[in-house]
Design a protein around this motif. Structure first.
Motif, PDB file in Angstrom:
ATOM      1  N   GLY A 160      46.008  44.863  33.460  1.00 36.54           N
ATOM      2  CA  GLY A 160      44.644  44.576  33.876  1.00 36.54           C
ATOM      3  C   GLY A 160      44.681  43.805  35.190  1.00 36.54           C
ATOM      4  N   PHE A 161      43.908  44.258  36.167  1.00 35.84           N
ATOM      5  CA  PHE A 161      43.903  43.553  37.464  1.00 35.84           C
ATOM      6  C   PHE A 161      42.590  43.803  38.189  1.00 35.84           C
ATOM      7  N   ASP A 162      42.266  42.891  39.104  1.00 33.89           N
ATOM      8  CA  ASP A 162      41.121  43.040  39.992  1.00 33.89           C
ATOM      9  C   ASP A 162      41.627  43.474  41.361  1.00 33.89           C
ATOM     10  N   LEU A 163      40.879  44.375  41.994  1.00 35.76           N
ATOM     11  CA  LEU A 163      41.227  44.843  43.333  1.00 35.76           C
ATOM     12  C   LEU A 163      40.178  44.376  44.334  1.00 35.76           C
ATOM     13  N   TYR A 164      40.655  43.782  45.434  1.00 39.56           N
ATOM     14  CA  TYR A 164      39.801  43.395  46.547  1.00 39.56           C
ATOM     15  C   TYR A 164      40.339  44.050  47.816  1.00 39.56           C
ATOM     16  N   ILE A 165      39.437  44.534  48.672  1.00 43.71           N
ATOM     17  CA  ILE A 165      39.812  45.083  49.968  1.00 43.71           C
ATOM     18  C   ILE A 165      39.048  44.320  51.035  1.00 43.71           C
ATOM     19  N   ASP A 166      39.780  43.673  51.932  1.00 46.31           N
ATOM     20  CA  ASP A 166      39.187  42.846  52.982  1.00 46.31           C
ATOM     21  C   ASP A 166      38.216  41.820  52.405  1.00 46.31           C
ATOM     22  N   GLY A 167      38.586  41.256  51.265  1.00 48.96           N
ATOM     23  CA  GLY A 167      37.773  40.220  50.641  1.00 48.96           C
ATOM     24  C   GLY A 167      36.631  40.732  49.789  1.00 48.96           C
ATOM     25  N   HIS A 168      36.399  42.047  49.783  1.00 46.95           N
ATOM     26  CA  HIS A 168      35.309  42.624  48.996  1.00 46.95           C
ATOM     27  C   HIS A 168      35.842  43.106  47.644  1.00 46.95           C
ATOM     28  N   SER A 226      43.514  46.900  56.810  1.00 46.17           N
ATOM     29  CA  SER A 226      42.899  46.239  55.654  1.00 46.17           C
ATOM     30  C   SER A 226      43.877  45.306  54.943  1.00 46.17           C
ATOM     31  N   GLU A 227      43.315  44.254  54.340  1.00 46.52           N
ATOM     32  CA  GLU A 227      44.093  43.409  53.432  1.00 46.52           C
ATOM     33  C   GLU A 227      43.772  43.831  52.004  1.00 46.52           C
ATOM     34  N   ILE A 228      44.813  44.199  51.262  1.00 48.62           N
ATOM     35  CA  ILE A 228      44.670  44.575  49.855  1.00 48.62           C
ATOM     36  C   ILE A 228      45.051  43.365  49.008  1.00 48.62           C
TER      37      ILE A 228
END
Length: 294
Positions: A160-168, A226-228
């Motif tokens: 289980g994990f959360d994904l953020y791209i460029d802080g979103h 992008s920052e992942i």
């Protein structure tokens, strides 16, 4: 075109075929009056070679070109070590597919000779850096030319994990993991997991879920800058891992944060002048080579 005089040579360990090609390459380069420098581990496969020996770091400082004899994995390793040196890399294939090492041993002298005479094309390929932290303290670091992969390790449980791209915030997911791939890696593990093939010139990153627990989860292509960010579920009981090009594993735990960004240095990959990405795909992936006349 650059003039190559000092040639570094790196070979994959533990292969009789690689040793044969190394001997052939050494003889050819010396006959053509090039200065040959063997990587220190590679030198152990050629006893009595009589050549200069250097570490990968030193090879990056003193050579004009590095020739890697092995499979794509061997070139991936060399690329990670030599990216900062900005030295061009040429691959001789002694592996299986050979997307990156595209000179066949049977054509070694002819094809390498043309490259050394200036008949080549050069590609710039970017790498990814992965930083893992726990409570804002460094946990591990790795670099990948192909991909950074979050995977279960020896566990059989979903992650289980959360994904953020460029802080979103993008989504919360339960799956076997996530492949974060460069265009170079899009024809490797990412492709096997259903990801798209990306042309090497693209400045893009693809995120490919691994067996997601939802039918609506699909690969996402984002800008290469992008920052992942991945955050492991704090209630997760297993301890997943992060791997870089399948070589380096960083053990993670609940609440750990993984940040993946483009590396500031790119590798310079050299190909013979007739190299064509689509022709390589046809050959390596078994695409149809022609359409029958109707």
């Amino acid at each position: 075109m650059e003039q190559f005089r000092n040639i570094g040579v790196i070979g994959r360990m533990g292969s009789v075929q690689v040793v044969e090609t190394l001997r052939q390459l050494k003889a050819y380069l010396l006959d053509e009056n090039y200065q040959v420098i063997l990587e220190q581990d590679t030198a152990t496969m050629l006893p009595g070679h009589g050549l200069q020996v250097a570490s990968k770091k030193l090879i990056g400082e003193i050579c004009d070109l590095v020739i890697v004899v092995g499979g794509d994995g061997s070139l991936l390793g060399a690329a990670r070590d030599l990216a900062k040196a900005k030295i061009p890399i040429l691959g001789v294939n002694r592996g299986r597919l050979g997307f990156l090492t595209d000179i066949a041993p049977s054509e070694l002298e002819e094809r390498v000779g043309r490259v050394l005479q200036g008949e080549y094309i050069e590609e710039s390929r970017f790498l990814l850096d992965a930083h893992a932290t726990r409570d804002e303290h460094p946990l591990g670091f790795g670099t990948a030319l192909n991909d950074v992969v979050l995977h279960p390790g020896k566990s059989t449980r979903m992650i289980g994990f959360d994904l953020y791209i460029d802080g979103h915030f993008v989504y919360t997911q339960r799956s076997d993991g996530l492949i974060v791939s460069t265009p170079t890696g899009s024809t490797a593990y990412s492709l096997s997991a259903g990801g798209p093939i990306m042309h090497p010139k693209l400045d893009a990153i693809v995120l490919v879920p691994m067996f997601p627990h939802t039918l609506s989860s699909r690969p996402i292509v984002v800008d290469g800058k992008s920052e992942i960010k991945l955050i492991i579920d704090r209630t997760h009981e297993a301890y997943p891992q992060i791997s870089c090009d399948g070589q380096m594993d960083i053990s993670c735990g609940p609440g750990d944060v993984i940040r993946i960004t483009k590396k500031p240095f790119k590798i310079r990959l050299i190909h013979p002048k007739d190299h064509n990405f689509y022709a390589t795909c046809r050959e390596k992936l078994g695409w149809a080579s022609n359409i029958a006349a109707s």
